[in-house]
Write a protein that holds these residues in place. Sequence first.
Motif, mmCIF file in Angstrom:
data_model
loop_
_atom_site.group_PDB
_atom_site.id
_atom_site.type_symbol
_atom_site.label_atom_id
_atom_site.label_comp_id
_atom_site.label_asym_id
_atom_site.label_seq_id
_atom_site.Cartn_x
_atom_site.Cartn_y
_atom_site.Cartn_z
ATOM 1 N N ILE A 1 14.508 4.494 -5.970
ATOM 2 C CA ILE A 1 15.330 5.541 -5.376
ATOM 3 C C ILE A 1 14.437 6.719 -4.986
ATOM 4 N N ARG A 2 14.597 7.168 -3.750
ATOM 5 C CA ARG A 2 13.785 8.274 -3.244
ATOM 6 C C ARG A 2 14.646 9.428 -2.754
ATOM 7 N N GLN A 3 15.878 9.133 -2.336
ATOM 8 C CA GLN A 3 16.730 10.175 -1.765
ATOM 9 C C GLN A 3 18.183 9.753 -1.926
ATOM 10 N N GLY A 4 19.069 10.723 -2.130
ATOM 11 C CA GLY A 4 20.491 10.418 -2.230
ATOM 12 C C GLY A 4 20.988 10.473 -3.665
ATOM 13 N N PRO A 5 22.265 10.138 -3.859
ATOM 14 C CA PRO A 5 22.887 10.306 -5.174
ATOM 15 C C PRO A 5 22.606 9.217 -6.201
ATOM 16 N N GLY B 1 18.564 -7.705 6.480
ATOM 17 C CA GLY B 1 18.754 -8.383 7.761
ATOM 18 C C GLY B 1 17.860 -7.818 8.854
ATOM 19 N N GLU B 2 17.639 -8.614 9.867
ATOM 20 C CA GLU B 2 16.836 -8.207 11.012
ATOM 21 C C GLU B 2 17.523 -7.043 11.722
ATOM 22 N N GLY B 3 16.807 -5.951 11.886
ATOM 23 C CA GLY B 3 17.331 -4.790 12.594
ATOM 24 C C GLY B 3 18.211 -3.870 11.768
ATOM 25 N N GLU B 4 18.425 -4.167 10.495
ATOM 26 C CA GLU B 4 19.240 -3.286 9.657
ATOM 27 C C GLU B 4 18.478 -2.012 9.324
ATOM 28 N N ASN B 5 19.228 -0.953 9.096
ATOM 29 C CA ASN B 5 18.653 0.340 8.736
ATOM 30 C C ASN B 5 17.992 0.233 7.365
ATOM 31 N N ARG B 6 16.695 0.499 7.310
ATOM 32 C CA ARG B 6 15.966 0.458 6.042
ATOM 33 C C ARG B 6 15.751 1.857 5.469
ATOM 34 N N GLY B 7 16.276 2.859 6.133
ATOM 35 C CA GLY B 7 16.154 4.221 5.633
ATOM 36 C C GLY B 7 14.797 4.835 5.930
ATOM 37 N N PRO B 8 14.637 6.087 5.557
ATOM 38 C CA PRO B 8 13.397 6.810 5.885
ATOM 39 C C PRO B 8 12.165 6.333 5.110
ATOM 40 N N PHE B 9 12.342 5.535 4.071
ATOM 41 C CA PHE B 9 11.207 5.091 3.260
ATOM 42 C C PHE B 9 10.885 3.608 3.459
ATOM 43 N N GLY B 10 11.585 2.950 4.396
ATOM 44 C CA GLY B 10 11.269 1.587 4.770
ATOM 45 C C GLY B 10 11.720 0.502 3.815
ATOM 46 N N GLY B 11 12.555 0.826 2.855
ATOM 47 C CA GLY B 11 13.025 -0.170 1.887
ATOM 48 C C GLY B 11 14.454 -0.583 2.155
ATOM 49 N N ALA C 1 0.832 -1.210 0.000
ATOM 50 C CA ALA C 1 0.000 0.000 0.000
ATOM 51 C C ALA C 1 0.866 1.260 0.000
ATOM 52 N N ALA C 2 1.958 1.252 0.775
ATOM 53 C CA ALA C 2 2.860 2.409 0.816
ATOM 54 C C ALA C 2 3.513 2.634 -0.546
ATOM 55 N N ALA C 3 3.913 1.551 -1.218
ATOM 56 C CA ALA C 3 4.540 1.671 -2.536
ATOM 57 C C ALA C 3 3.543 2.178 -3.568
ATOM 58 N N ASN C 4 2.302 1.699 -3.491
ATOM 59 C CA ASN C 4 1.281 2.121 -4.457
ATOM 60 C C ASN C 4 0.775 3.531 -4.200
ATOM 61 N N ALA C 5 0.949 4.047 -2.983
ATOM 62 C CA ALA C 5 0.471 5.387 -2.639
ATOM 63 C C ALA C 5 1.377 6.495 -3.178
ATOM 64 N N VAL C 6 2.578 6.142 -3.610
ATOM 65 C CA VAL C 6 3.544 7.138 -4.100
ATOM 66 C C VAL C 6 3.134 7.617 -5.486
ATOM 67 N N ASP C 7 3.164 8.928 -5.690
ATOM 68 C CA ASP C 7 2.906 9.510 -7.012
ATOM 69 C C ASP C 7 4.134 9.230 -7.881
ATOM 70 N N VAL C 8 3.975 8.370 -8.856
ATOM 71 C CA VAL C 8 5.105 7.913 -9.687
ATOM 72 C C VAL C 8 5.766 9.076 -10.428
ATOM 73 N N SER C 9 5.003 10.105 -10.760
ATOM 74 C CA SER C 9 5.575 11.241 -11.505
ATOM 75 C C SER C 9 6.584 12.027 -10.674
ATOM 76 N N THR C 10 6.591 11.836 -9.352
ATOM 77 C CA THR C 10 7.554 12.551 -8.500
ATOM 78 C C THR C 10 8.864 11.793 -8.352
ATOM 79 N N LEU C 11 8.944 10.585 -8.870
ATOM 80 C CA LEU C 11 10.138 9.755 -8.700
ATOM 81 C C LEU C 11 11.212 10.084 -9.732
ATOM 82 N N ARG C 12 12.442 9.942 -9.323
ATOM 83 C CA ARG C 12 13.592 10.163 -10.207
ATOM 84 C C ARG C 12 13.617 9.130 -11.334
ATOM 85 N N ASP C 13 13.310 7.889 -11.006
ATOM 86 C CA ASP C 13 13.253 6.792 -11.978
ATOM 87 C C ASP C 13 11.841 6.204 -11.864
#
Length: 188
Positions: free
Chosen positions: A163-167, A137-147, A92-104
Amino acid sequence: MAAQEGNMVSQVGEDHSLRRRDFINIAAVSFAGVGAAAVVLPLVSQMSPSADVLALASTEVDISKIAPGQAIKTVWRKQPVFVRNLTPQEIAAANAVDVSTLRDPQTLAERTKPGKMNWLITMGVCTHLGCIPLGTGEGENRGPFGGYFCPCHGSAYDTAARIRQGPAPLNLQVPEYAFTSDTVVTIG
């Protein structure tokens, strides 16, 4: 009569020399052909993939033990591959994103197989400089977007590995794969 015998001897001598000349020509061409084959065959065979690469041309992954919300890391062609079983909330979180705002721009449906939207299979290599992102992995940092989150330069990917943030310029790559049964995926 003597002239005829002389002509016959002459013709027999010419026929004999013709046959010898033909034999020498055929032998020379055959020898050159064998030599060319001896040179070309090793050159052609060295261009074919090695045995270790052929052995990794495809890999099978048992997905029966991957619970919703979990991900595993496997290897295909000496590179990491992430296999993630998305939860309904992650879908649901992935489908809620406006695709036109994505870099790719790609939808989750474009990155998964029809009827198997919960199974996200991507290469585990950041598209910026090739680091391996965290998030399987369990407990690994998934970043601000949960991926996934790449610790090298801070690229953050969402639950659809976009890709949502970064280089990083592109989403995590989706390799060729097919479901051979309900519990087995063949990558490659």
